[in-house]
Design a protein around this motif. Structure first.
Motif, short mmCIF file in Angstrom:
data_model
loop_
_atom_site.label_atom_id
_atom_site.label_comp_id
_atom_site.label_asym_id
_atom_site.label_seq_id
_atom_site.Cartn_x
_atom_site.Cartn_y
_atom_site.Cartn_z
N PRO A 282 0.84 -1.20 0.00
CA PRO A 282 0.00 0.00 0.00
C PRO A 282 0.87 1.25 0.00
O PRO A 282 1.87 1.31 0.71
CB PRO A 282 -0.77 -0.09 1.33
CG PRO A 282 -0.28 -1.31 2.02
CD PRO A 282 0.95 -1.78 1.34
N GLU B 243 3.54 8.68 -1.71
CA GLU B 243 4.92 8.22 -1.58
C GLU B 243 5.71 8.45 -2.88
O GLU B 243 6.61 7.68 -3.21
CB GLU B 243 4.97 6.72 -1.23
CG GLU B 243 4.22 6.29 0.02
CD GLU B 243 4.94 6.65 1.32
OE1 GLU B 243 5.91 7.43 1.27
OE2 GLU B 243 4.50 6.16 2.37
N ASP C 214 -3.48 4.40 -2.35
CA ASP C 214 -4.58 4.69 -1.44
C ASP C 214 -5.04 6.14 -1.61
O ASP C 214 -5.03 6.92 -0.66
CB ASP C 214 -4.09 4.41 -0.01
CG ASP C 214 -5.19 4.54 1.02
OD1 ASP C 214 -6.36 4.66 0.62
OD2 ASP C 214 -4.88 4.52 2.23
N ASP D 19 7.47 2.25 2.04
CA ASP D 19 8.39 3.33 2.40
C ASP D 19 9.79 2.83 2.75
O ASP D 19 10.61 3.58 3.26
CB ASP D 19 7.81 4.14 3.57
CG ASP D 19 7.63 3.30 4.81
OD1 ASP D 19 7.86 2.08 4.74
OD2 ASP D 19 7.26 3.85 5.87
N GLN E 230 10.65 0.69 5.03
CA GLN E 230 10.89 0.35 6.44
C GLN E 230 10.83 -1.16 6.69
O GLN E 230 11.25 -1.62 7.74
CB GLN E 230 9.89 1.07 7.33
CG GLN E 230 10.19 2.55 7.45
CD GLN E 230 9.39 3.20 8.56
OE1 GLN E 230 8.18 3.36 8.46
NE2 GLN E 230 10.07 3.56 9.62
N SER F 276 6.00 10.04 7.89
CA SER F 276 4.97 9.03 8.18
C SER F 276 3.60 9.51 7.70
O SER F 276 3.24 10.66 7.89
CB SER F 276 4.93 8.75 9.67
OG SER F 276 3.86 7.89 9.94
N LYS F 277 2.85 8.61 7.07
CA LYS F 277 1.51 8.95 6.61
C LYS F 277 0.48 8.55 7.66
O LYS F 277 -0.71 8.70 7.47
CB LYS F 277 1.21 8.24 5.28
CG LYS F 277 2.23 8.52 4.19
CD LYS F 277 2.29 9.99 3.86
CE LYS F 277 3.37 10.39 2.88
NZ LYS F 277 4.69 9.86 3.06
N LYS G 81 -5.02 9.11 12.44
CA LYS G 81 -5.11 7.76 11.87
C LYS G 81 -4.71 6.69 12.88
O LYS G 81 -5.30 5.63 12.94
CB LYS G 81 -4.24 7.66 10.61
CG LYS G 81 -4.91 8.27 9.40
CD LYS G 81 -4.14 8.07 8.12
CE LYS G 81 -4.96 8.61 6.97
NZ LYS G 81 -4.21 8.79 5.76
N1 UDP Z 1 -0.43 4.24 3.97
C1 UDP Z 1 -1.59 4.06 3.21
N2 UDP Z 1 -2.70 4.79 3.56
C2 UDP Z 1 -2.72 5.67 4.61
C3 UDP Z 1 -1.55 5.81 5.39
C4 UDP Z 1 -0.42 5.07 5.04
O1 UDP Z 1 -1.62 3.28 2.27
O2 UDP Z 1 -3.75 6.29 4.83
C5 UDP Z 1 0.78 3.45 3.58
C6 UDP Z 1 2.08 4.26 3.49
O3 UDP Z 1 2.26 4.79 2.19
C7 UDP Z 1 3.13 3.23 3.82
C8 UDP Z 1 2.41 2.31 4.80
O4 UDP Z 1 1.01 2.52 4.60
O5 UDP Z 1 3.52 2.47 2.70
C9 UDP Z 1 2.76 2.60 6.24
O6 UDP Z 1 2.54 3.96 6.52
P1 UDP Z 1 3.61 4.87 7.26
O7 UDP Z 1 4.99 4.52 6.83
O8 UDP Z 1 3.22 6.27 7.07
O9 UDP Z 1 3.38 4.43 8.76
P2 UDP Z 1 4.49 4.26 9.91
O10 UDP Z 1 5.59 3.42 9.32
O11 UDP Z 1 4.91 5.63 10.25
O12 UDP Z 1 3.74 3.57 10.99
#
Ligand code: UDP
Ligand code: MG
Length: 314
Positions: free
Chosen positions: A14, A18, A47, A100, A102, A209-210, A215
């Motif tokens: 997802p 990005e 998304d 991303d 990670q 971070s998204k 959220k």
């Molecule tokens: N993401 C998504 N929809 C959203 C928020 C995040 O598809 O509404 C995706 C984002 O692009 C990433 C993954 O979900 O690939 C994890 O999000 P993020 O890295 O922002 O979260 P974190 O690692 O900070 O928990």
């Protein structure tokens, strides 16, 4: 399995806004899987990004025939995007990972090896680097402690949405059409043979971070209210205790009347008021909990789709 007897492996990724990241993370993923003897399909789920993510994804799909791009009509959230990818997949083993960078794609061979050993769920677990210093780490570890206590489902702290699922596990998950989705919990709830694979999370390749605070909060609410009736019981218990206290107070006041000492009773306006306020407060809290559950039931009975696709590439 595909005709050649080769295992079919699907990746579900997802992405939300990005654009600055997808090229680079795709390169590391391709690097990790190109030499593996499996038939890969990569599902990118956009998304509802507002930036040029879709263009980057379509450009990638033009170069790599293994890529399929699914486009959401709007931002439905990470859990919905993962769901769409799992729905679209048809491989023997489906691995979901963030777009991303990670979630290290170098672990894919190890995950497939575990699947081949007979595990249905290969769940990764993030090992925290610094000891719970950042806001995210603090809220995350607090959340997992809470959810472990109040839900009957075992959930590992640091369990990420980076995991591999066998076809059987994916089909089982598809049979759970609930609207409020906390996939980590739903997957633990299913059972099946599972194994936990620890990993070190690297920092984002680029962008931020998204998962905004809002959220994260909604995800926590989905987990708490869809996995536990504990808030209702807590409210009810507190209400019960307060009722006992109120009964005690009535008996105490009555004892003055029965022994003819009613004149000693000071008009207890303030104490009465405080009792009323406390009880009123508790009732409101309990009503609030019930309201949330009713709201959840309302949304579930509407049977709305978890996401809507704009179009399907290829
Ligand atoms: N993401 C998504 N929809 C959203 C928020 C995040 O598809 O509404 C995706 C984002 O692009 C990433 C993954 O979900 O690939 C994890 O999000 P993020 O890295 O922002 O979260 P974190 O690692 O900070 O928990
Ligand atoms: Mg991330």
């Amino acid at each position: 399995m595909s005709q050649e007897g080769q295992l079919k492996i699907d990746l579900v990724i997802p992405v939300y806004n990005e654009a600055g990241v997808v090229e680079q993370t795709y390169a590391t993923i391709a690097n990790a899987i190109d030499c593996l003897p499996y038939k890969f399909t990569i599902y990118y789920i956009d998304d509802g990004s507002q930036d040029s993510t879709v263009d980057s994804l379509n450009a990638l799909a033009g170069r790599d025939p293994r890529i399929i791009v699914l486009e959401f009509a709007r931002n439905f959230g990470h859990q919905a995007a993962l769901t769409a990818g799992l729905d679209a997949s048809n491989g023997d083993f489906v691995i979901s990972l963030d777009g991303d960078g990670q979630h290290p794609p170098e672990m894919i061979p190890q995950m497939i090896a575990l699947f081949e050993q007979g595990y249905d769920i290969v769940q990764t677990q993030r090992i925290e680097e610094g000891q719970g210093l950042s806001f995210k780490q603090l809220t995350s570890s607090g959340f997992y402690k809470l959810i472990k206590t109040i839900s009957g489902t075992r959930m590992e702290p640091g369990a990420a949405d980076f995991r591999g699922l066998s076809r059987q596990a994916v089909e089982a998950l598809k049979s759970m059409p609930e609207y409020h989705r906390f996939l980590r919990g739903m997957i633990s709830w299913m059972g099946y043979r599972s194994v936990i694979l620890p990993y070190h999370e690297t920092s984002r390749v680029a962008g931020k971070s998204k998962y905004s605070f809002g959220k994260m909060f909604r995800l926590a609410m989905d987990a708490i209210f869809s996995f536990s009736l504990m808030p209702l019981y807590l409210g009810m218990t507190a209400g019960g205790i307060l009722l006992c206290l109120a009964a005690g107070q009535i008996l105490y006041v009555l004892s003055f009347w029965l022994t003819g000492r009613s004149s000693e009773l000071v008009p207890g306006w303030s104490s009465l008021m405080s009792v009323m306020l406390v009880i009123g407060g508790m009732v409101m809290i309990l009503l609030g909990f019930i309201g949330v559950y009713v709201g959840y039931i309302f949304q579930e009975v509407k049977r709305r789709p978890v996401y809507l696709l704009k179009k399907r590439e290829k």
